[in-house]
Design a protein around this motif. Structure first.
Motif, short mmCIF file in Angstrom:
data_model
loop_
_atom_site.label_atom_id
_atom_site.label_comp_id
_atom_site.label_asym_id
_atom_site.label_seq_id
_atom_site.Cartn_x
_atom_site.Cartn_y
_atom_site.Cartn_z
N ILE A 1 0.75 -1.40 0.02
CA ILE A 1 -0.04 0.09 -0.07
C ILE A 1 0.96 1.13 -0.01
CG2 ILE A 1 -1.65 1.31 1.28
CD1 ILE A 1 -2.80 -1.39 2.32
N LEU A 2 2.09 1.38 0.70
CA LEU A 2 2.94 2.47 0.81
C LEU A 2 3.59 2.80 -0.63
CD1 LEU A 2 4.24 4.68 2.55
CD2 LEU A 2 6.03 3.01 2.91
N ARG A 3 3.76 1.44 -1.56
CA ARG A 3 4.30 1.78 -2.71
C ARG A 3 3.27 2.53 -3.55
NH1 ARG A 3 5.45 -3.02 -4.36
NH2 ARG A 3 5.35 -4.26 -2.53
N LYS A 4 1.89 1.81 -3.38
CA LYS A 4 0.97 2.49 -4.22
C LYS A 4 0.26 3.87 -4.10
CE LYS A 4 0.62 -1.33 -7.00
NZ LYS A 4 0.76 -1.31 -8.35
N CYS A 5 0.14 3.89 -2.77
CA CYS A 5 -0.54 5.20 -2.32
C CYS A 5 0.24 6.39 -1.69
CB CYS A 5 -1.82 4.89 -1.40
SG CYS A 5 -2.67 3.55 -1.86
N ALA A 6 1.57 5.98 -1.45
CA ALA A 6 2.64 6.81 -0.65
C ALA A 6 2.14 7.34 0.69
CB ALA A 6 2.65 8.14 -1.52
N CYS A 7 1.25 6.39 1.20
CA CYS A 7 1.02 6.79 2.85
C CYS A 7 0.45 5.21 3.21
CB CYS A 7 -0.17 7.71 2.81
SG CYS A 7 -1.78 7.19 1.88
N LEU A 8 0.42 5.33 4.50
CA LEU A 8 0.09 4.14 5.20
C LEU A 8 -1.36 3.78 5.44
CD1 LEU A 8 3.24 4.31 7.95
CD2 LEU A 8 3.06 3.01 5.76
N ASP A 9 -1.65 2.33 5.55
CA ASP A 9 -2.90 2.13 6.19
C ASP A 9 -2.94 2.12 7.47
OD1 ASP A 9 -5.29 0.80 6.51
OD2 ASP A 9 -5.23 -0.70 5.16
N GLY A 10 -3.84 2.81 8.10
CA GLY A 10 -3.76 2.82 9.76
C GLY A 10 -4.32 1.67 10.54
N SER A 11 -5.05 0.63 9.80
CA SER A 11 -5.30 -0.42 10.15
C SER A 11 -4.32 -1.49 10.31
CB SER A 11 -6.73 -1.05 9.39
OG SER A 11 -6.31 -1.43 8.24
N LEU A 12 -3.42 -1.21 9.69
CA LEU A 12 -2.03 -2.23 9.59
C LEU A 12 -0.87 -1.86 10.36
CD1 LEU A 12 -2.03 -2.98 5.82
CD2 LEU A 12 -3.25 -4.42 7.64
N PRO A 13 -0.14 -2.72 10.82
CA PRO A 13 0.98 -2.42 11.66
C PRO A 13 1.99 -1.59 10.73
CG PRO A 13 0.98 -4.69 11.26
CD PRO A 13 -0.35 -4.24 10.81
N ASN A 14 2.81 -0.73 11.62
CA ASN A 14 3.68 0.16 10.95
C ASN A 14 4.98 -0.02 11.30
OD1 ASN A 14 4.98 2.52 9.46
ND2 ASN A 14 4.15 3.80 11.15
N ILE A 15 5.94 -0.35 10.48
CA ILE A 15 7.38 -0.11 10.79
C ILE A 15 8.26 0.92 9.91
CG2 ILE A 15 7.42 -2.67 11.47
CD1 ILE A 15 8.61 -3.42 8.75
N PHE A 16 7.60 1.68 9.30
CA PHE A 16 8.16 2.62 8.42
C PHE A 16 8.29 4.13 9.02
CE2 PHE A 16 6.13 -0.92 5.74
CZ PHE A 16 6.98 -1.19 5.09
N VAL A 17 9.37 4.37 9.17
CA VAL A 17 9.78 5.71 10.04
C VAL A 17 9.57 6.80 8.78
CG1 VAL A 17 11.31 7.00 11.25
CG2 VAL A 17 11.42 4.50 11.49
N ASN A 18 8.88 8.06 9.43
CA ASN A 18 8.78 9.20 8.95
C ASN A 18 7.67 9.12 7.70
OD1 ASN A 18 10.62 10.27 10.38
ND2 ASN A 18 12.21 9.68 8.92
N GLU A 19 6.85 8.07 7.65
CA GLU A 19 5.89 7.80 6.75
C GLU A 19 4.47 8.18 7.40
OE1 GLU A 19 6.02 7.38 3.60
OE2 GLU A 19 8.05 6.77 3.49
N THR A 20 3.64 8.67 6.75
CA THR A 20 2.15 9.26 7.49
C THR A 20 0.98 8.37 7.20
OG1 THR A 20 1.83 10.82 5.31
CG2 THR A 20 2.79 11.86 7.15
N ILE A 21 -0.09 8.53 7.77
CA ILE A 21 -1.18 7.63 7.90
C ILE A 21 -2.00 8.33 6.70
CG2 ILE A 21 -3.14 6.76 8.89
CD1 ILE A 21 -0.56 5.61 10.08
N CYS A 22 -2.45 7.50 5.84
CA CYS A 22 -3.58 7.96 4.93
C CYS A 22 -4.81 8.72 5.48
CB CYS A 22 -4.02 7.07 3.69
SG CYS A 22 -2.88 6.14 2.95
#
Length: 576
Positions: free
Chosen positions: A411-432
């Motif tokens: 999702i990060l590669r497709k939308c350039a932001c993170l899905d809030g319902s999924l765990p996040n290990i990517f630093v400095n990336e924002t939630i959609c």
């Protein structure tokens, strides 16, 4: 020559004194002769040895010019090299047996005396017919023996497993952790201001965009929850106030018919449900360890009974698709994935959840690719595996969480932001957090699960050991008219409704949950090797003994023969 000298000096004795002198002189002559002969033999041997050493040292450097001879007339002749070398070879000591002949003798000796069946008969028998007969029988047995051993080894190298199930009944038995969430994540008494602010930020109002909200209320619901997840200004306490608090939801609580209260629950945040509360987690509200509760018997009498108020339907259900509670039964050591592992319990019903506990223990490499030690960050080298420990701060690895990291990366590669319902290990990336990016997330999810990437996440190995609770649900209408009046009189439930609300509205807002063991028996499922190294050795040895009579001591005989062969070849190389 010496015999002649002795005869020449011989005289005929005339008397006894002359006779004694005669024999004395004779002994001296013989002694002198023996000494002279030994001295000559010693000189001869020394010269011979020197000659042999000289020829051996210079043999490779000799050429034809060294053996040319010129006579008085000027003619030149060549001395034969072979004659010279044969002279030297004749001076050597007697040759030992040739290495090939020794090997042949050792092989015949071993063949005649080996404990293996068939081979001694082939060597010892004089009749060619019997020799051929025994040879055919031996080769046929050897061939079939090799064939069966090949099948046995092939079966072993496939690393197949057998399933061994054990059912053990214990009493008392540990009661599992039970996590309960309200399907409605927002308590509008406290969350309305935050909801309005989020909708206004995205240019959505109750009046102007009512059609958009009606068309896709789930998207608006996700928008609000994504805003909560991505808002760094919200504290844990602020987030808990947005959802339904356990103090507000819990009407009655009993465990083994003993009353319990909100202090027996710990809060956990979940993206989909905001507030979730776990009973019997092994910790209290302050993070201190407490004993895990146990039951002594199966059935609904030894159970957890919860009566929950889930919000007034007419004022609390905007942007909500369904009402009820989400329930997950899990082991205390596991952080549940509530959205995928629980079941929904509807309002207006008493739901009975009968549970059975089971454990699965798989074999690791080479029988499978699973991870045995799921508590160690060094058990696997993938980035996602290690990140579960280092960035998500979890103590136990779970493949389901790792697979969600794969989806998050997609999702990060497709939308350039993170899905809030999924765990996040990517630093400095924002939630959609806007409508367009959330629509991108929804489309990316569909693309991911319809592609090969959903099943080819190589960074997520399966865990070998796992626990599971099978749930059997049954339900009945709740509450009866009589019990509605009882709740109205014995609890403050009516204070949660607007003034003038009838008691019949209680049915649409409450649920009774009853969790208990159907059986105290625990099922342990273990994988065991279909062919163990011990059974492999036994099967191979059995076939060797059956078809050609070879035992372990026969291999010792073979090793002995190989050692003798080695020394024969070693001596040959050393002498050369």
């Amino acid at each position: 020559m010496f015999q002649t000298i002795i005869n020449r000096d011989r005289v005929k004795p005339e008397d006894s004194s002359e006779k004694d002198n005669f024999y004395t002189n004779r002994k001296l002559q013989i002694q002198k002769f023996e000494d002279s002969r030994k001295e000559e033999i010693q000189k001869f041997n020394e010269k011979r040895n020197d000659l042999v050493k000289s020829f051996q040292a210079n043999r490779s450097n000799l050429n034809a010019s060294d053996f040319k001879k010129t006579d008085s007339t000027g003619n030149t002749t060549t001395v034969a090299l072979d004659a010279s070398f044969s002279l030297v070879d004749n001076l050597k000591t007697k040759k030992p047996k040739h290495a090939r002949k020794l090997i042949k003798e050792k092989l015949l000796y071993w063949s005649s005396n080996t404990t293996s069946h068939g081979i001694p008969n082939i060597v010892r028998l004089d009749s060619k017919v019997l020799k051929i007969t025994w040879l055919i029988c031996f080769l046929a047995s050897l061939g079939y023996c090799i064939y069966t051993i090949g099948i046995i080894i092939q079966d072993f190298l496939q690393f197949d497993v057998l399933i061994n199930q054990q059912v053990v009944t214990d009493s008392p038995i540990e009661f599992p952790a039970v996590t309960v969430c309200n399907l409605n994540p927002f308590d509008r008494r406290n969350a309305q201001a935050y909801i309005d602010k989020t909708l206004e930020k995205n240019k959505i109002s109750y009046v102007n965009d009512i059609n958009k909200i009606d068309i896709n209320p789930k998207l608006v619901n996700t928008l609000i929850k994504s805003s909560i997840k991505g808002d760094s200004n919200l504290t844990s306490k602020s987030i808990e106030n947005i959802g339904f608090h356990i103090d507000y939801m819990l009407l009655t609580c009993y465990f083994n018919d003993v009353p319990c209260n909100n202090s027996d629950f710990i809060w956990r945040y979940d993206f989909d449900y905001v507030n979730c509360y776990t009973f019997n987690s092994g910790f209290d509200q302050y993070g201190n360890k407490v004993p895990i509760k146990k039951v002594n018997d199966a059935g609904s009498d030894q159970s957890l009974k919860l009566e929950l108020f889930l919000g007034y339907d007419l004022t609390q259900s905007q942007y909500i698709l369904n009402s009820g509670a989400r329930v997950v039964v899990h082991n205390q050591s596991v952080d549940p994935i509530i959205s995928s592992e629980g079941i929904d319990v509807p309002t207006g019903f008493q739901t009975n959840l009968g549970i059975k506990r089971s454990f699965l223990f798989k074999l690791d490499s080479p029988y499978s690719d699973c991870i045995k030690d799921t508590k160690s960050p060094d058990s696997h080298d993938s980035l996602y595996y290690k990140s579960i420990f280092t960035k998500l701060n979890m103590t136990i690895y779970r493949q389901k969480i790792c697979m969600r990291l794969c989806l998050q990366d997609f999702i990060l590669r497709k939308c350039a932001c993170l899905d809030g319902s999924l765990p996040n290990i990517f630093v400095n990336e924002t939630i959609c957090q806007d409508i367009d990016s959330l629509e991108c997330v929804a489309d990316s999810r569909m693309e991911y699960f319809s592609s090969q990437e959903s099943s080819s996440c190589s960074q997520c190995p399966l865990e070998c050991d796992s626990s599971n609770f099978q749930m059997t649900a049954s339900s009945s209408r709740y509450p009866t008219r009589y019990y509605q009046n009882y709740l109205s009189a014995r609890t403050n439930i009516l204070s949660r409704f607007p003034t003038g609300t009838s008691a019949s509205e209680i049915t649409k807002s409450t649920v009774l949950l009853n969790v208990f063991y159907e059986d105290l028996a625990t099922t342990y499922t273990n994988e065991i090797p279909a062919v163990t190294p011990v059974s492999l050795l036994g099967n191979v040895g059995g076939n060797l003994g059956l078809f050609i009579g070879i035992s372990l001591l026969t291999f010792v005989e073979i090793i002995e023969f190989l050692i003798e062969l080695f020394f024969i070849l070693f001596n040959k190389i050393f002498k050369n």
